[in-house]
Every structure is written in structure tokens, then in C-alpha cells.
Design a protein around this motif. Sequence first.
Motif, mmCIF file in Angstrom:
data_model
loop_
_atom_site.group_PDB
_atom_site.id
_atom_site.type_symbol
_atom_site.label_atom_id
_atom_site.label_comp_id
_atom_site.label_asym_id
_atom_site.label_seq_id
_atom_site.Cartn_x
_atom_site.Cartn_y
_atom_site.Cartn_z
ATOM 1 N N LYS A 2 53.967 39.000 -51.174
ATOM 2 C CA LYS A 2 53.825 38.493 -49.820
ATOM 3 C C LYS A 2 53.859 39.624 -48.796
ATOM 4 O O LYS A 2 54.553 40.619 -48.967
ATOM 5 C CB LYS A 2 54.939 37.494 -49.518
ATOM 6 C CG LYS A 2 54.840 36.187 -50.298
ATOM 7 C CD LYS A 2 53.660 35.367 -49.821
ATOM 8 C CE LYS A 2 53.581 34.049 -50.563
ATOM 9 N NZ LYS A 2 52.435 33.228 -50.083
ATOM 10 N N LYS A 69 49.399 37.261 -43.127
ATOM 11 C CA LYS A 69 49.275 35.826 -42.889
ATOM 12 C C LYS A 69 50.608 35.217 -42.461
ATOM 13 O O LYS A 69 50.646 34.136 -41.863
ATOM 14 C CB LYS A 69 48.777 35.112 -44.153
ATOM 15 C CG LYS A 69 47.346 35.475 -44.554
ATOM 16 C CD LYS A 69 46.356 35.016 -43.499
ATOM 17 C CE LYS A 69 44.916 35.312 -43.921
ATOM 18 N NZ LYS A 69 43.947 34.916 -42.864
ATOM 19 N N ASN A 70 51.703 35.901 -42.787
ATOM 20 C CA ASN A 70 53.029 35.415 -42.438
ATOM 21 C C ASN A 70 53.585 36.222 -41.266
ATOM 22 O O ASN A 70 53.609 37.454 -41.308
ATOM 23 C CB ASN A 70 53.986 35.553 -43.630
ATOM 24 C CG ASN A 70 53.576 34.697 -44.805
ATOM 25 O OD1 ASN A 70 53.746 33.483 -44.796
ATOM 26 N ND2 ASN A 70 53.008 35.340 -45.833
ATOM 27 N N CYS A 88 49.710 33.193 -32.913
ATOM 28 C CA CYS A 88 49.755 32.756 -34.318
ATOM 29 C C CYS A 88 48.912 31.497 -34.522
ATOM 30 O O CYS A 88 48.205 31.363 -35.521
ATOM 31 C CB CYS A 88 51.202 32.477 -34.742
ATOM 32 S SG CYS A 88 52.214 33.936 -34.982
ATOM 33 N N LYS A 92 45.717 31.107 -36.897
ATOM 34 C CA LYS A 92 46.098 30.258 -38.034
ATOM 35 C C LYS A 92 47.048 30.976 -38.997
ATOM 36 O O LYS A 92 46.899 30.912 -40.222
ATOM 37 C CB LYS A 92 44.851 29.769 -38.777
ATOM 38 C CG LYS A 92 43.944 28.903 -37.919
ATOM 39 C CD LYS A 92 42.731 28.421 -38.684
ATOM 40 C CE LYS A 92 41.846 27.543 -37.807
ATOM 41 N NZ LYS A 92 40.636 27.054 -38.531
ATOM 42 N N LYS A 93 48.013 31.665 -38.413
ATOM 43 C CA LYS A 93 49.006 32.367 -39.224
ATOM 44 C C LYS A 93 50.218 31.464 -39.465
ATOM 45 O O LYS A 93 50.517 30.578 -38.657
ATOM 46 C CB LYS A 93 49.442 33.668 -38.537
ATOM 47 C CG LYS A 93 48.331 34.709 -38.463
ATOM 48 C CD LYS A 93 48.815 35.985 -37.815
ATOM 49 C CE LYS A 93 47.699 37.021 -37.699
ATOM 50 N NZ LYS A 93 47.277 37.553 -39.009
ATOM 51 N N LYS A 94 50.892 31.700 -40.564
ATOM 52 C CA LYS A 94 52.091 30.944 -40.905
ATOM 53 C C LYS A 94 53.264 31.544 -40.125
ATOM 54 O O LYS A 94 53.686 32.664 -40.384
ATOM 55 C CB LYS A 94 52.353 31.017 -42.408
ATOM 56 C CG LYS A 94 53.576 30.258 -42.882
ATOM 57 C CD LYS A 94 53.700 30.366 -44.397
ATOM 58 C CE LYS A 94 54.946 29.656 -44.895
ATOM 59 N NZ LYS A 94 55.066 29.745 -46.383
ATOM 60 N N CYS A 137 55.058 26.186 -35.330
ATOM 61 C CA CYS A 137 55.614 26.947 -36.452
ATOM 62 C C CYS A 137 55.629 26.154 -37.758
ATOM 63 O O CYS A 137 55.557 24.923 -37.764
ATOM 64 C CB CYS A 137 57.026 27.434 -36.122
ATOM 65 S SG CYS A 137 58.283 26.146 -36.127
ATOM 66 N N LYS A 138 55.737 26.893 -38.845
ATOM 67 C CA LYS A 138 55.870 26.296 -40.165
ATOM 68 C C LYS A 138 57.326 25.997 -40.470
ATOM 69 O O LYS A 138 57.667 24.970 -41.052
ATOM 70 C CB LYS A 138 55.303 27.256 -41.224
ATOM 71 C CG LYS A 138 55.323 26.724 -42.649
ATOM 72 C CD LYS A 138 54.307 25.629 -42.862
ATOM 73 C CE LYS A 138 54.238 25.216 -44.332
ATOM 74 N NZ LYS A 138 53.264 24.127 -44.556
ATOM 75 N N HIS A 139 58.199 26.933 -40.064
ATOM 76 C CA HIS A 139 59.639 26.760 -40.263
ATOM 77 C C HIS A 139 60.382 27.225 -39.014
ATOM 78 O O HIS A 139 60.015 28.231 -38.400
ATOM 79 C CB HIS A 139 60.139 27.561 -41.474
ATOM 80 C CG HIS A 139 59.454 27.211 -42.756
ATOM 81 N ND1 HIS A 139 59.637 26.006 -43.407
ATOM 82 C CD2 HIS A 139 58.556 27.911 -43.503
ATOM 83 C CE1 HIS A 139 58.909 25.982 -44.504
ATOM 84 N NE2 HIS A 139 58.236 27.119 -44.580
ATOM 85 N N LYS A 160 61.163 20.553 -40.029
ATOM 86 C CA LYS A 160 60.891 21.996 -40.131
ATOM 87 C C LYS A 160 62.147 22.858 -39.964
ATOM 88 O O LYS A 160 62.079 24.072 -40.129
ATOM 89 C CB LYS A 160 59.878 22.414 -39.051
ATOM 90 C CG LYS A 160 58.507 21.771 -39.182
ATOM 91 C CD LYS A 160 57.607 22.271 -38.053
ATOM 92 C CE LYS A 160 56.219 21.668 -38.119
ATOM 93 N NZ LYS A 160 55.355 22.161 -37.020
#
Length: 342
Positions: A2, A69-70, A88, A92-94, A137-139, A160
Motif C-alpha cells: 500500500k 490512492k490512500n 480527495c 476519487k482518493k480513499k 471520507c472512507k474512515h 465510518k
Amino acid sequence: MKDVLFIAYFFSELDGVGALRSRSMVRFLKEKGVRVEVIARDSFGGIGKKNFYVWTILCIFKLLFSKQKNVYISCGPFNHLLPLSLACFMRKKKLIVDFRDPWSINIKTGYGKSGAKISKFKLFVSSRIEQLVYKICKHFIVCTKGMKSYYQKLFGNDIKIRLIMNGYDFDIGEMDKYKDSDIKNNGVLKFVCLGKFAEYDEQKAHQAISKIKDIKNEGYSVHIYFVGTNKEPTLSILKQYKLDDCSTFYPRMPYKEALKIAINCNIGMLIVRNEEIEYGTKVFDYIGLGLPVLDIFDHSNNFYKEFKNILNLSQSFSEIPKDIRSLYSRDRNFTAILHLLH
């Protein structure tokens, strides 16, 4: 493997305790094989130290054209959070957001200062930004149960929200080498405070010093060490209780050097501004060193509930057993972050 673009304004050791969580997280991720690129206020030629907003613009450009990507944003400060989150979203970034401190909660509670004037405008703006960032956000990582509870209510769900607590960031075995039994157990009960004390809350400082005075009146010899604590208003409070003659103030020093002083003491001291929401970082350092913490806390709040066993040990001045100490290391608590990157 990653790749992570890690953005933390405070990151250097010179940035104090506000940078500890981010530095520890980056070290942990690298040890686990994650490629991490850090952007801090020292980046871009140190422009962040001169102009925060120019630094934010440079961060946006870096993010927009980065291959990672993260993206991991550690807060506070918070003023750059919205534009970086929108960048972000555009790419389209995580996005993983980590609140080592609460934002709107601190504004809502006057940063723990009773009688503080609350800015309704700042509270409104910070809350709306947090809600928007949560959607992007993703998290959304928090570090205390109180923060999780608050943000669950603000966001309407906790889908999340991830709870990843802080912890101490040193090897127990290595630090124990600096323990000197002749100093630690010389008949003087030694209290230690790492960092700010009365600067946080003078009323709570009075509670702590008053409790130490009571212990002294019971016949114990006591000495109090303050490392990196501003002399005032703490010294004035000590004088009121006639404890200034048995107190020592050390200037700010590197993290490890401060720990070397603390490990030969018997009881840790700290003040938590909002005991329902915050834990602080000092409590984990004390636990890692085996020091019980002087209990001056409201037993109905989250802080006491979380660390009840640690606080109870201070009544008998007993050292924290190693098996309990090991439960509070940053590496143990940070393991959950690896799952979030998958």
C-alpha cells in the motif's frame, strides 16, 4: 504494498506532544511494509512555519497530482481539512481522517474552560465541515470513546467512525533499564507531571496539589517534578500549599529524556480538560512506565471509567504490572489501521 500520502501539519519532535500520534503512526506503517510519504509543516522548504495557508495550497497541489490512492489526514489543526478533503473527492482518493483532538466539541465546551465564551458561528462552521468531511471520507478515526459518542450523534450514525486509541511509544524493556531502585524507592514519594499542568485548569491543579498536601500530612516525604511545565501559575499554587520547597521544575526536553526522569518517580500527574471526551497522551506514557496516576477525576466520566484500574493503584502507590502496561502500547492499538487500508 500500500502507498499512503500522510498529511500532518505537526510532525517533528520539536512540535511537542501534538506530533506524537502522527510520528508513531508513520513509523508503525513503515514497519508493516506500507510506503508512506509525509507532508508536514517542514515540507516545501518549511513554508508551513511562515504561512499556513500557502502551505495548505501547496498540499492541495501535491494531493491533486500524487499517485497515492490512500490519503491520511491527521488533525488538528483543522483549517486545511475541508479543501484537502474536497481535493480527495475530486481525485476519487480513499480518504482517512484522524482526529487526535476533537474540533467542534472543543469549541462547544470552551476548550474545557468554565465560563468561556462560546462562538456559535465557529461551532456552526466546524460542525458543518465535520459533517461534510464525514460524507467524503472512507474512515473517520477518533481516539476516545467520548469522541466516538459525540460524533455518532453529530453524524447520525457511526458506520465510518473507527476508535483507535493512543498509547505509549517506547519499548518497556528498554525504558526499564533507566530505572534506579535506589532512587525510586529511597523513602521519598515522588510525583511527576510531564508537560502542561495548571495551564490547563487551575481549579483541577488545586485539587491535585491539595491531595499531595494531604498525603504529606499523613507523614510521607514527598517531592514533585514538573518536566516542561510553565512555572506559572503552578508555582503560585504550590506556594499556597507550602509545597514549593519540595518541587523541581525542568525545562522542555526531548521525549525520551523526559521519560528517563519520570521512570524513577512513583506517581504520575495529569489534568484532563474534558474528562468526558479526552484522554490526553500523558496517561499512556505513565502506564508504559508503570506509574499509577493520581486520581483527581470525576468518577462518572469516561476518563475514570476507562482507566479506573490504573487510578485505583495510586491509592496504594503500587507500580502497574507489566501485563497491564503492555495492553496500552501504540503498536497494539494501531494494528486496526492496517485493516482500514485494505
